[in-house]
Design a protein around this motif. Sequence first.
Motif, PDB file in Angstrom:
ATOM      1  N   LYS A  52      53.581  37.642  81.950  1.00 45.99           N
ATOM      2  CA  LYS A  52      53.442  36.316  82.531  1.00 45.99           C
ATOM      3  C   LYS A  52      54.651  35.469  82.116  1.00 45.99           C
ATOM      4  N   ALA A  53      55.089  34.605  83.008  1.00 46.08           N
ATOM      5  CA  ALA A  53      56.209  33.716  82.694  1.00 46.08           C
ATOM      6  C   ALA A  53      55.793  32.698  81.638  1.00 46.08           C
ATOM      7  N   LEU A  54      56.749  32.296  80.818  1.00 48.23           N
ATOM      8  CA  LEU A  54      56.541  31.349  79.729  1.00 48.23           C
ATOM      9  C   LEU A  54      57.478  30.154  79.900  1.00 48.23           C
ATOM     10  N   PRO A  55      57.215  29.034  79.206  1.00 43.91           N
ATOM     11  CA  PRO A  55      58.098  27.865  79.333  1.00 43.91           C
ATOM     12  C   PRO A  55      59.583  28.177  79.109  1.00 43.91           C
ATOM     13  N   GLY A  56      59.877  29.128  78.232  1.00 46.51           N
ATOM     14  CA  GLY A  56      61.266  29.490  77.983  1.00 46.51           C
ATOM     15  C   GLY A  56      61.941  30.167  79.166  1.00 46.51           C
ATOM     16  N   ASP A  57      61.134  30.568  80.169  1.00 46.50           N
ATOM     17  CA  ASP A  57      61.670  31.217  81.363  1.00 46.50           C
ATOM     18  C   ASP A  57      62.047  30.224  82.456  1.00 46.50           C
TER      19      ASP A  57
ATOM     20  N   PRO B 285      64.521  28.060  83.109  1.00 47.63           N
ATOM     21  CA  PRO B 285      65.853  28.153  83.741  1.00 47.63           C
ATOM     22  C   PRO B 285      65.986  29.386  84.638  1.00 47.63           C
ATOM     23  N   PHE B 286      65.417  30.510  84.203  1.00 48.85           N
ATOM     24  CA  PHE B 286      65.462  31.738  84.999  1.00 48.85           C
ATOM     25  C   PHE B 286      64.658  31.569  86.289  1.00 48.85           C
ATOM     26  N   LEU B 287      63.506  30.903  86.198  1.00 48.16           N
ATOM     27  CA  LEU B 287      62.679  30.690  87.379  1.00 48.16           C
ATOM     28  C   LEU B 287      63.370  29.757  88.377  1.00 48.16           C
ATOM     29  N   VAL B 288      64.072  28.756  87.872  1.00 45.30           N
ATOM     30  CA  VAL B 288      64.820  27.856  88.758  1.00 45.30           C
ATOM     31  C   VAL B 288      65.881  28.651  89.518  1.00 45.30           C
ATOM     32  N   ASP B 289      66.600  29.518  88.794  1.00 42.76           N
ATOM     33  CA  ASP B 289      67.598  30.376  89.452  1.00 42.76           C
ATOM     34  C   ASP B 289      66.938  31.261  90.507  1.00 42.76           C
ATOM     35  N   THR B 290      65.758  31.784  90.177  1.00 43.30           N
ATOM     36  CA  THR B 290      65.016  32.652  91.093  1.00 43.30           C
ATOM     37  C   THR B 290      64.632  31.906  92.363  1.00 43.30           C
ATOM     38  N   ILE B 291      64.077  30.709  92.202  1.00 45.08           N
ATOM     39  CA  ILE B 291      63.634  29.913  93.348  1.00 45.08           C
ATOM     40  C   ILE B 291      64.811  29.556  94.251  1.00 45.08           C
ATOM     41  N   VAL B 292      65.912  29.115  93.647  1.00 45.13           N
ATOM     42  CA  VAL B 292      67.087  28.724  94.433  1.00 45.13           C
ATOM     43  C   VAL B 292      67.637  29.925  95.204  1.00 45.13           C
ATOM     44  N   ALA B 293      67.792  31.055  94.519  1.00 47.40           N
ATOM     45  CA  ALA B 293      68.335  32.254  95.170  1.00 47.40           C
ATOM     46  C   ALA B 293      67.406  32.755  96.276  1.00 47.40           C
ATOM     47  N   ALA B 294      66.100  32.728  96.015  1.00 46.62           N
ATOM     48  CA  ALA B 294      65.137  33.186  97.022  1.00 46.62           C
ATOM     49  C   ALA B 294      65.142  32.262  98.236  1.00 46.62           C
ATOM     50  N   GLU B 295      65.258  30.955  98.008  1.00 43.12           N
ATOM     51  CA  GLU B 295      65.304  29.995  99.116  1.00 43.12           C
ATOM     52  C   GLU B 295      66.557  30.189  99.960  1.00 43.12           C
TER      53      GLU B 295
ATOM     54  N   GLU C 233      61.525  19.947  85.763  1.00 45.11           N
ATOM     55  CA  GLU C 233      60.424  19.031  85.447  1.00 45.11           C
ATOM     56  C   GLU C 233      59.126  19.472  86.127  1.00 45.11           C
ATOM     57  N   ILE C 234      59.234  19.873  87.385  1.00 46.76           N
ATOM     58  CA  ILE C 234      58.038  20.287  88.133  1.00 46.76           C
ATOM     59  C   ILE C 234      57.422  21.549  87.524  1.00 46.76           C
ATOM     60  N   LEU C 235      58.256  22.538  87.212  1.00 48.54           N
ATOM     61  CA  LEU C 235      57.743  23.772  86.606  1.00 48.54           C
ATOM     62  C   LEU C 235      57.060  23.489  85.269  1.00 48.54           C
ATOM     63  N   ALA C 236      57.603  22.563  84.515  1.00 49.60           N
ATOM     64  CA  ALA C 236      57.019  22.211  83.217  1.00 49.60           C
ATOM     65  C   ALA C 236      55.622  21.608  83.370  1.00 49.60           C
TER      66      ALA C 236
ATOM     67  N   SER D 155      52.766  29.308  85.662  1.00 49.46           N
ATOM     68  CA  SER D 155      51.612  30.208  85.548  1.00 49.46           C
ATOM     69  C   SER D 155      51.448  31.152  86.726  1.00 49.46           C
ATOM     70  N   ASP D 156      52.077  30.836  87.856  1.00 47.16           N
ATOM     71  CA  ASP D 156      51.930  31.682  89.032  1.00 47.16           C
ATOM     72  C   ASP D 156      52.991  32.776  89.103  1.00 47.16           C
ATOM     73  N   TYR D 157      53.839  32.882  88.075  1.00 44.36           N
ATOM     74  CA  TYR D 157      54.916  33.884  88.065  1.00 44.36           C
ATOM     75  C   TYR D 157      54.661  34.999  87.060  1.00 44.36           C
ATOM     76  N   ILE D 158      55.111  36.190  87.441  1.00 44.48           N
ATOM     77  CA  ILE D 158      55.288  37.245  86.452  1.00 44.48           C
ATOM     78  C   ILE D 158      56.782  37.549  86.393  1.00 44.48           C
ATOM     79  N   ILE D 159      57.219  37.995  85.224  1.00 42.64           N
ATOM     80  CA  ILE D 159      58.613  38.373  84.993  1.00 42.64           C
ATOM     81  C   ILE D 159      58.666  39.884  84.816  1.00 42.64           C
ATOM     82  N   ALA D 160      59.658  40.506  85.426  1.00 42.24           N
ATOM     83  CA  ALA D 160      59.915  41.929  85.194  1.00 42.24           C
ATOM     84  C   ALA D 160      61.047  42.037  84.185  1.00 42.24           C
ATOM     85  N   GLU D 161      60.858  42.877  83.185  1.00 40.76           N
ATOM     86  CA  GLU D 161      61.899  43.117  82.177  1.00 40.76           C
ATOM     87  C   GLU D 161      62.235  44.599  82.136  1.00 40.76           C
ATOM     88  N   VAL D 162      63.504  44.888  82.059  1.00 44.90           N
ATOM     89  CA  VAL D 162      63.970  46.262  81.880  1.00 44.90           C
ATOM     90  C   VAL D 162      64.730  46.298  80.562  1.00 44.90           C
TER      91      VAL D 162
END
Length: 203
Positions: free
Chosen positions: A11-16, A18-28, A54-57, A68-75
């Motif tokens: 599950k994604a955590l608050p420390g993620d 910045p990564f989620l913002v990058d994900t959303i922008v790239a996906a959009e 701010e919104i994600l927080a 809370s609606d994200y999962i992160i994949a780690e390799v």
Amino acid sequence: MDKTSNLLFRKALPGDIPFLVDTIVAAEKSGSEIFSYSTIFELPESEIRKMFVEILAEDVQGQELCISDYIIAEVNGERAGAVAAWIEGEGSQRSSLVKATILNYFFPKESMAKAHQKRKYLDQVHFDPEPGCIVVDIGLTLPEFRGQGILAKMMMEQIRLLRLSNPEAKSSQTHMMKSNLVSFSICEKIGYKLKIEKKCDDP
């Protein structure tokens, strides 16, 4: 050796954030240089990124701007991608209404007014998922991890997790630009079928 043998989901955590913002922008952007939020709200990407943080927080569930609606994949312990998913209307409100309320709170009033002026175009390509279905929305695998089936695995993991906690959810829906051939192909391979197609003639 299979590079994804050390693939883990969490599950994604608050420390993620910045990564989620990058994900959303790239996906959009969906493989283009056009960032829909900048076009719709007439704001620079840098400013929208700050508002996304701010919104994600705030972590308001049931729409794609929520940790809370994200999962992160780690390799091998390194972030490889992320996917958002939720049960549509679980909190008794459609995801589009929840998201609109959030944007109205965080985005400048002038920008919301500019977006409202574009409503006739946005409505041409807007989808409201069916209540009770699993919505798989924003998803992305980083370029260096592509070609390994990670996005498909993340999507299936989200569906699995949401079915465990919501056994009454019998279907899943997603939406994307048809021009995004890779994602379109991935969705077909894991069982999605084209249900509705919309087109806006305005560039």
